[in-house]
Design an enzyme around this catalytic site. Structure first.
Site, PDB file in Angstrom:
ATOM      1  N   LYS A  94     -39.388 -48.510 -33.590  1.00  0.00           N
ATOM      2  CA  LYS A  94     -39.299 -47.096 -33.926  1.00  0.00           C
ATOM      3  C   LYS A  94     -39.071 -46.170 -32.734  1.00  0.00           C
ATOM      4  O   LYS A  94     -39.610 -46.380 -31.648  1.00  0.00           O
ATOM      5  CB  LYS A  94     -40.580 -46.647 -34.653  1.00  0.00           C
ATOM      6  CG  LYS A  94     -40.737 -47.198 -36.047  1.00  0.00           C
ATOM      7  CD  LYS A  94     -39.595 -46.827 -37.007  1.00  0.00           C
ATOM      8  CE  LYS A  94     -39.605 -45.376 -37.389  1.00  0.00           C
ATOM      9  NZ  LYS A  94     -40.529 -45.066 -38.470  1.00  0.00           N
ATOM     10  N   SER A 117     -66.811 -12.544 -27.908  1.00  0.00           N
ATOM     11  CA  SER A 117     -65.368 -12.827 -27.873  1.00  0.00           C
ATOM     12  C   SER A 117     -64.945 -13.181 -26.450  1.00  0.00           C
ATOM     13  O   SER A 117     -63.782 -13.460 -26.199  1.00  0.00           O
ATOM     14  CB  SER A 117     -64.563 -11.608 -28.372  1.00  0.00           C
ATOM     15  OG  SER A 117     -64.924 -10.441 -27.662  1.00  0.00           O
ATOM     16  N   SER A 166     -43.944 -46.088 -32.565  1.00  0.00           N
ATOM     17  CA  SER A 166     -44.955 -46.368 -33.586  1.00  0.00           C
ATOM     18  C   SER A 166     -45.952 -47.363 -33.019  1.00  0.00           C
ATOM     19  O   SER A 166     -45.604 -48.223 -32.213  1.00  0.00           O
ATOM     20  CB  SER A 166     -44.260 -46.947 -34.815  1.00  0.00           C
ATOM     21  OG  SER A 166     -45.162 -47.701 -35.586  1.00  0.00           O
ATOM     22  N   HIS A 206     -26.600 -26.764 -49.678  1.00  0.00           N
ATOM     23  CA  HIS A 206     -27.457 -27.567 -50.567  1.00  0.00           C
ATOM     24  C   HIS A 206     -27.638 -28.982 -50.015  1.00  0.00           C
ATOM     25  O   HIS A 206     -27.858 -29.918 -50.767  1.00  0.00           O
ATOM     26  CB  HIS A 206     -26.886 -27.631 -51.985  1.00  0.00           C
ATOM     27  CG  HIS A 206     -26.435 -26.304 -52.514  1.00  0.00           C
ATOM     28  ND1 HIS A 206     -27.256 -25.456 -53.219  1.00  0.00           N
ATOM     29  CD2 HIS A 206     -25.255 -25.644 -52.386  1.00  0.00           C
ATOM     30  CE1 HIS A 206     -26.590 -24.355 -53.537  1.00  0.00           C
ATOM     31  NE2 HIS A 206     -25.380 -24.429 -53.016  1.00  0.00           N
ATOM     32  N   TYR A 248     -62.789   2.173 -36.322  1.00  0.00           N
ATOM     33  CA  TYR A 248     -62.901   0.816 -35.775  1.00  0.00           C
ATOM     34  C   TYR A 248     -63.929  -0.001 -36.543  1.00  0.00           C
ATOM     35  O   TYR A 248     -64.990   0.506 -36.912  1.00  0.00           O
ATOM     36  CB  TYR A 248     -63.312   0.863 -34.291  1.00  0.00           C
ATOM     37  CG  TYR A 248     -63.551  -0.521 -33.717  1.00  0.00           C
ATOM     38  CD1 TYR A 248     -62.493  -1.265 -33.177  1.00  0.00           C
ATOM     39  CD2 TYR A 248     -64.813  -1.119 -33.760  1.00  0.00           C
ATOM     40  CE1 TYR A 248     -62.693  -2.543 -32.688  1.00  0.00           C
ATOM     41  CE2 TYR A 248     -65.021  -2.400 -33.271  1.00  0.00           C
ATOM     42  CZ  TYR A 248     -63.956  -3.108 -32.741  1.00  0.00           C
ATOM     43  OH  TYR A 248     -64.156  -4.382 -32.271  1.00  0.00           O
ATOM     44  N   GLU A 255     -41.061 -32.856 -35.325  1.00  0.00           N
ATOM     45  CA  GLU A 255     -41.935 -32.753 -36.503  1.00  0.00           C
ATOM     46  C   GLU A 255     -43.112 -31.822 -36.214  1.00  0.00           C
ATOM     47  O   GLU A 255     -43.538 -31.046 -37.068  1.00  0.00           O
ATOM     48  CB  GLU A 255     -42.445 -34.138 -36.906  1.00  0.00           C
ATOM     49  CG  GLU A 255     -41.338 -35.032 -37.459  1.00  0.00           C
ATOM     50  CD  GLU A 255     -41.749 -36.498 -37.480  1.00  0.00           C
ATOM     51  OE1 GLU A 255     -42.627 -36.854 -38.267  1.00  0.00           O
ATOM     52  OE2 GLU A 255     -41.206 -37.284 -36.683  1.00  0.00           O
TER      53      GLU A 255
HETATM   54  N1  ARG Z   1     -64.808  -7.119 -28.434  1.00  0.00           N
HETATM   55  C1  ARG Z   1     -64.420  -6.008 -29.239  1.00  0.00           C
HETATM   56  C2  ARG Z   1     -63.033  -6.273 -29.810  1.00  0.00           C
HETATM   57  O1  ARG Z   1     -62.412  -7.180 -29.399  1.00  0.00           O
HETATM   58  C3  ARG Z   1     -64.381  -4.773 -28.413  1.00  0.00           C
HETATM   59  C4  ARG Z   1     -64.754  -3.516 -29.119  1.00  0.00           C
HETATM   60  C5  ARG Z   1     -66.132  -3.584 -29.635  1.00  0.00           C
HETATM   61  N2  ARG Z   1     -66.559  -2.329 -30.043  1.00  0.00           N
HETATM   62  C6  ARG Z   1     -67.754  -2.137 -30.639  1.00  0.00           C
HETATM   63  N3  ARG Z   1     -68.059  -0.973 -30.916  1.00  0.00           N
HETATM   64  N4  ARG Z   1     -68.527  -3.117 -30.921  1.00  0.00           N
HETATM   65  O2  ARG Z   1     -62.585  -5.593 -30.695  1.00  0.00           O
END
Ligand code: ARG
Length: 462
Positions: A286, A26, A280, A159, A320, A293
């Site tokens: 145009k 991530s 356009s 309306h 979690y 939009e």
């Molecule tokens: N990158 C994870 C998140 O955004 C952090 C927590 C990950 N925890 C784990 N036990 N893998 O949620």
């Protein structure tokens, strides 16, 4: 991926498939949390030192190292390596590389589960501040524009059919009200989310004597969470935040819809400045309201984020789960879209002009004064339901003889009700009608003037 990069790799046999590395990371998007991650880590380290879980010297090394890392990231000198998965691991690894042993103590009594929950809350607190400032900016633009059109009359629609006359200012102020609720809603969201999950660990808390109130206080949280199990998986505030964004997007989208219609040749009520139109590729004449939009179109994405966030939460077993990592995609996307749309709408509103000549030219079409006439009859003692019928018949008569209500002679009126006198003409015609509005919150010039003054002063203090 290097085999000594993460401590838990000792638990797993062999190396991670590169496909897995890509799939679970991530870092590519949660790196924007870096400031909050570092602030949170410094507070955590400070607390560890207070509790004698690390030494003062270790605290100093950790703090200095984290501040350096923060500067490296801010200046673009930090190398983000996705094999570290996320911003938490990337920063921790960089810290260990920088200061050695002391760095390895930072994660004492902590899990990424409570860490990321804290980071998101810190980020959102700031983001809400940014959004609220943009809402105020847009409200001010509406009020300024409204101030120019306090006496100019336009039709109000229900309306999408011509309904009753209003002043343009009142129309514009209706958006200030919608935005005010958005402003308050975000404040409420911030108050509810301002709770520290730090010290909840992975799910069950810790056997170490962590001082949770200390980290909470350092980070400006108003309280701590009281269930470690709930705290690591609570993302209610994310859903709420996206909902608040979705409602802002709704309001902007409704304005966009109005102005797309109002700027058409058929209406010609409002002129969107050229800087916010496109042309356009084929039709040279145009002038298209593409920005509006897109504001309407982007609302769909924000709604999508809301549905995605709720769906992420709906079937998670207690505790979690990695699904939660996806939360950030949607809170970031919703916030970014709405911020950009608020900026665009503010610019468009600030440069918009109403074509009062064109609006006036069509104002007497559609019997906008019919309700006013019915209320005139009520003033003469006629029951409203009866008055409604009399005016209905008068409108039918007008259509037959191709006249406006104001063009009818007193004789014609009297054929429908003997109670009608010559004072009736003061209640007819769009301009007369708006001056007759007396109820608080009505769409007449008097009320609009008061409201413009109220909002100018109220927003001036923000
Ligand atoms: N990158 C994870 C998140 O955004 C952090 C927590 C990950 N925890 C784990 N036990 N893998 O949620």
């Amino acid at each position: 991926m290097g085999s000594s990069k993460k401590s838990w790799e000792k638990r797993l046999v062999g190396e991670c498939d590169p496909m897995t590395v890509d799939f679970v990371e991530s870092l590519s998007y949660d790196k924007r949390l870096y400031k909050y991650d570092i602030v949170g880590s410094i507070a955590h380290a400070q607390m560890l030192a207070e509790q004698k879980l690390i030494t003062r010297a270790e605290l100093k090394a950790i703090k200095d190292g984290l501040i350096e890392i923060s500067q490296e990231i801010a200046e673009g000198r930090f190398k983000f390596d996705k094999t570290y998965e996320d911003i938490h691991m990337a920063i921790e690894a960089a810290l260990v590389a920088k200061i050695g042993e002391a760095g390895k103590k930072l994660h004492t009594g902590r899990s990424r589960n409570d860490q990321v929950a804290a980071d998101i809350r810190l980020w959102m607190r700031d983001e809400i501040g940014v959004l609220r400032a943009k809402i105020t900016g847009l409200q001010k633009a509406f009020v300024k524009l409204a101030g120019k059109y306090v006496k100019d009359v336009m039709p109000a629609y229900t309306h999408l059919q011509r309904a009753q006359p209003i002043v343009i200012a009142s129309y514009l102020l209706s958006f200030v009200e919608q935005l005010e609720r958005d402003f308050i809603r975000l404040k409420n969201c911030k108050e509810l989310l301002n709770i520290s999950p730090l010290g909840s660990g992975a799910v069950a808390g810790s056997t170490l004597p962590l001082d949770r109130k200390s980290t909470a206080k350092q980070l400006g949280f108003s309280d701590i969470s009281y269930s470690s199990i709930d705290a690591v998986s609570d993302r209610d505030f994310c859903a709420e935040f996206i909902f608040d964004c979705a409602l802002i997007a709704t309001h902007l989208s409704r304005l966009a819809e109005d102005w797309i219609i109002y700027s058409s040749d058929e209406f010609g009520f409002v002129r969107i400045d050229d800087s916010y139109c496109t042309s356009s590729s084929m039709m040279p004449q145009k002038r298209n309201p593409d920005v509006l939009e897109l504001i309407r179109g982007k609302t769909a994405g924000v709604y999508g984020s809301l549905v995605a966030m709720l769906t992420i939460l709906k079937a998670q077993p207690t505790g979690y789960n990695r699904d939660l990592q996806e939360d950030k995609i949607h809170i970031f996307s919703a916030a970014d879209t709405v911020k950009a749309s608020l900026d665009m709408v503010q610019a468009i509103v600030s440069h918009a002009k109403f074509d009062t000549r064109k609006i006036s030219a069509g104002l007497e079409e559609g019997f906008l004064d019919a309700t006013s006439l019915a209320e005139y009859l009520v003033g003469k003692g006629v029951a409203f339901r009866e008055a409604h019928g009399i005016v209905g018949a008068l409108v039918t008569h007008c259509e037959k003889v191709n006249k406006k209500l104001a063009d009818l002679s007193l004789d014609e009126f009297k054929k429908h009700s003997s109670l009608i006198e010559s004072d009736v003409y003061g209640y007819l015609g769009a301009k007369n009608v708006v001056n007759k509005y007396v109820t608080e919150g009505s769409a007449g010039p008097r009320q609009a003037k008061e409201q413009v003054a109220y909002w100018a002063s109220e927003l001036g203090q923000r």
